[in-house]
Design an enzyme around this catalytic site. Structure first.
Site, PDB file in Angstrom:
ATOM      1  N   GLU A 439       0.915  -1.053  -0.059  1.00  0.00           N
ATOM      2  CA  GLU A 439       0.107   0.045   0.093  1.00  0.00           C
ATOM      3  C   GLU A 439       0.761   1.201   0.017  1.00  0.00           C
ATOM      4  OE1 GLU A 439      -1.604   0.601   3.749  1.00  0.00           O
ATOM      5  OE2 GLU A 439      -2.540   2.513   3.601  1.00  0.00           O
ATOM      6  N   ASP A 512      -0.460  -0.923   6.258  1.00  0.00           N
ATOM      7  CA  ASP A 512      -0.340  -0.740   7.448  1.00  0.00           C
ATOM      8  C   ASP A 512      -1.534  -0.941   8.553  1.00  0.00           C
ATOM      9  OD1 ASP A 512       2.136   0.823   7.667  1.00  0.00           O
ATOM     10  OD2 ASP A 512       1.092   2.430   6.523  1.00  0.00           O
ATOM     11  N   ASP A 514      -3.753   0.686   9.905  1.00  0.00           N
ATOM     12  CA  ASP A 514      -4.583   1.782  10.190  1.00  0.00           C
ATOM     13  C   ASP A 514      -5.836   1.737   9.161  1.00  0.00           C
ATOM     14  OD1 ASP A 514      -3.578   2.425   7.598  1.00  0.00           O
ATOM     15  OD2 ASP A 514      -2.623   4.333   8.245  1.00  0.00           O
ATOM     16  N   ASP A 516      -6.629   3.023   6.194  1.00  0.00           N
ATOM     17  CA  ASP A 516      -6.256   2.914   4.775  1.00  0.00           C
ATOM     18  C   ASP A 516      -5.831   1.341   4.442  1.00  0.00           C
ATOM     19  OD1 ASP A 516      -7.329   5.279   3.958  1.00  0.00           O
ATOM     20  OD2 ASP A 516      -5.284   6.303   3.987  1.00  0.00           O
TER      21      ASP A 516
END
Ligand code: 1YM
Length: 647
Positions: A439, A512, A514, A516
């Protein structure tokens, strides 16, 4: 009252005992021939054989409650409140009927022919086989006046039938302990295995109440009991399946169709749901036909016919339109098909596939006539069904176009051109290579520098995740993120998928921890789950696990993946340590990325299984789906996860 012996008629005693002993010997010599196996399956089949007799009694209308208890020491107790197995002397054999049932081979159910056993134990061999394969078995019969008992060991009468007391109740109770000398693998009963089969039985025989209880006192077994009774029968079964799939009905109610002919019956419960695949569970004589067969095939073909016929008859599709394909009509269908027939022919030993052609016709006629009638009478429901099939059809066509595009080959050598963003590895040995789907561009850059380029390829996915895009497959296909993935993997998708063309051994999603990151993970997993499930089944998909913290003291350091781990390391290093929080993959330098996430010697990765992927699929449907309400609810319930989600 005084105990009373029920004595056999002596004249035929020798004849009988020879027959009994020969039968017993045959069963104990080749148990597999009678119960399929002496493994776990065979062991559990003993229970089903006994319960089947109770279910037959219930189907005959004399019994409405069956209890199954798992007791200590490998003992099973089955009780019903039927008429009780007859205890009078059987005229042919000269011994009590119950003794005939329990000691003479093939005398189960209805000896003397006529009728058919519909509750269908695996090989329909009944009580005498269970008895022969048990260290001991006791049967108790209550006939409304008296209680009678008989005890056997390895199938042989040890305590002949005698009256032991009075009772106003009727019914039969059987205790038995499978013989460990026969069931050498295990004699331990598994609650969930029994539950699954008994639940099926209670769905397929509406209104019969079956209570399963684990009464074992052995260490660390939770107390469990399930009281199974479904007045709705297979309609309730469809609801149960939907619950398991976490899908909603599109139709108002489950549709129920049934018919019968002289020797057979067919019943179907079905509904269209929000799912993208279909779930059809079929049974023949209450046995789950895992591999389908004529009844299931009849259902599938006639379903497509009826929906098309209705759609054209009622101008929901115009004359020039193409017919809706079978798969499009089936999208979202959840159904239970149950047939009962005399002389069921199975195509395999395990009875997994039904072969009788006449039952295929019975099912087709049923659907063609009664479902058409249902659609005529319920135009709103018909519209829902046709709209779903048309949406499926559109998605399939869009997918085809996307596939054709992704397969377009460059002029030279017929080789597929790899995506521009892919930094491929040098090796082309698909048993050793790895691809990291990363990503974000900055993490991609570090990964390219940090990797071992001999066997590690990097594919960065740039840009923001498409938050509000809808869950329709056509969007997933045309999606600028997924096309490079499809092309890089080399396998093709959906029905063109070919695992032999896979270009990498490990496909690692690197994102990650998180919002996103979890979007990307969910999107990719959903995509693999729906269009390349074999990649998951064969264990090719992984999730990279970048650490969250580095805990260092002097030259020593540890990477921690959770807060707990971090605290443990802090303690281990004796405090006064330097704790660094990794903000994200993008902020790691190439060396750090190699050390923590890429290096096979040190990294931690999670292998994705089908359950993980299914969960992602559900999450995806909620996050990206068209319905606002479940999405809002999901986001509220997962507030931390979704703090800055753009909806
Ligand atoms: C816990 C196991 O076996 N119940 C049971 C079995 C039978 C009857 C009732 C029964 C059947 C009939 C007439 C009949 C069986 N009877 C026979 C046979 N529970 C359990 N409950 N009366 C009672 O089918 O006509 C076999 S099974 F052959 F003796 F009739």
């Amino acid at each position: 009252m005084e105990n009373e012996r029920v004595t056999p008629v002596t004249g035929t005693y020798d004849e009988n005992s020879i027959q009994v002993l020969e039968g017993l010997e045959a069963v104990r010599k080749r148990p597999g021939m009678y119960i399929g196996s002496t493994g776990e399956r065979g062991l559990h089949h003993l229970v089903y054989e006994i319960v089947d007799n109770s279910i037959d009694e219930a189907l005959a209308g004399y019994c409405d409650k069956i209890t199954v208890d798992i007791l200590d020491d490998g003992v099973i107790k089955v009780t019903d409140n039927g008429r009780g197995i007859p205890v009078g002397i059987n005229h042919q054999k000269g011994i009590p009927t119950v003794t005939v049932v329990y000691t003479i081979l093939h005398a189960g159910g209805k000896f003397g022919g006529g009728g058919y056993k519909v509750s269908g134990g695996l090989h329909g061999v009944g009580a005498s086989v269970v008895n022969a394969l048990s260290s001991w078995l006791e049967v108790e019969v209550r006939d409304g006046k008296h209680v009678y008992k008989e005890r056997y060991e390895k199938g042989i009468v040890k305590e002949p039938l005698k009256m032991t007391g009075d009772t106003a109740e009727t019914g039969t109770t059987v205790y038995f302990k499978p013989d460990p000398a026969i069931f050498t693998d295990t004699t331990r009963f598994d609650y969930d295995t029994l539950l699954k089969r008994l639940r099926e039985q209670s769905f397929l025989n509406a209104g019969i109440r079956i209570i399963l209880t684990d009464k074992r006192t052995d260490a660390d077994l939770p107390d469990r009991s399930d009281d199974l009774c479904f007045e709705g029968g297979i309609r309730s079964y469809v609801d149960f399946l939907l619950e398991g799939m976490k899908k909603e009905k599109l139709n108002k109610d489950v549709i129920y169709l049934s018919t019968s002919e002289k020797d057979s019956t067919a019943e179907i419960a079905l509904v269209w749901s929000t799912a993208y695949d279909s779930r059809i569970v079929s049974f023949a004589n209450t046995l789950h036909t895992v591999d389908g067969g004529t009844h299931e095939q009849g259902f599938r073909t006639s379903l497509a016919n009826v929906v098309n016929k209705y759609a054209f008859d009622f101008k929901k599709l115009k004359e020039g339109n193409a017919r809706l394909k079978g798969d499009d009509v089936l999208e979202g269908v959840v159904a239970v098909v149950s047939v009962k027939l005399a002389d069921a022919q199975f195509e395999s030993q395990t009875k997994a596939k039904l072969g009788n052609t006449s039952i295929g016709k019975l099912v087709r006629d049923l659907v063609n006539e009664k479902l058409y009638q249902y659609l005529e009478e319920n135009p709103d429901e018909a519209k829902i069904i046709i709209d779903k099939a048309i949406a499926a059809s559109n998605a399939r066509e869009a997918a085809q176009k996307a596939r054709d595009a992704s397969r377009s080959k460059s002029a030279i050598g017929g080789k597929v051109r790899m995506p521009e963003k892919l930094k491929d590895c040098i090796s082309d040995d698909p048993t050793k290579t790895e691809i990291f789907i990363v990503e974000g561009d900055s993490a991609g850059g570090s990964a390219v520098e940090g990797r071992n380029s001999t066997y590690q390829a990097i594919l960065p996915l740039w840009g923001k995740m498409l938050n509000v895009e809808k869950a329709r497959v056509d969007k997933v296909y045309g999606n600028e993120k997924l096309t490079p993935v499809i092309v890089a993997l080399g396998t093709g998708v959906a029905e063109n998928f070919d695992i032999n063309k896979l270009r990498y051994d490990k496909i690692v999603i690197m994102a990650d921890a998180d919002v996103d990151g979890s979007h990307i993970r969910t999107l990719l997993l959903t995509f693999f789950f729906r269009y390349m499930p074999e990649l998951i089944e064969t264990g090719h998909i992984y999730l990279a696990q970048p650490p969250l913290y580095r805990v260092a003291k002097g030259k020593r350091y540890y990477d921690a993946f959770t807060d707990e781990e971090r605290d443990r390391y802090i303690e281990e290093l004796g405090g006064n340590v330097d704790v660094q929080r990794y903000k994200g993959l993008g902020e790691m330098n190439p060396e750090q990325l190699w050390e923590t996430t890429l290096d096979p010697e040190h990294r931690t990765m999670l292998k994705v299984n089908m359950a993980d992927a299914r969960l992602a699929d559900e999450t995806f449907s909620v996050l990206m789906g068209e319905e606002v309400e479940p999405r809002r609810r999901f986001i509220e319930e997962n507030a931390v996860f979704a703090t800055d989600l753009d909806i």
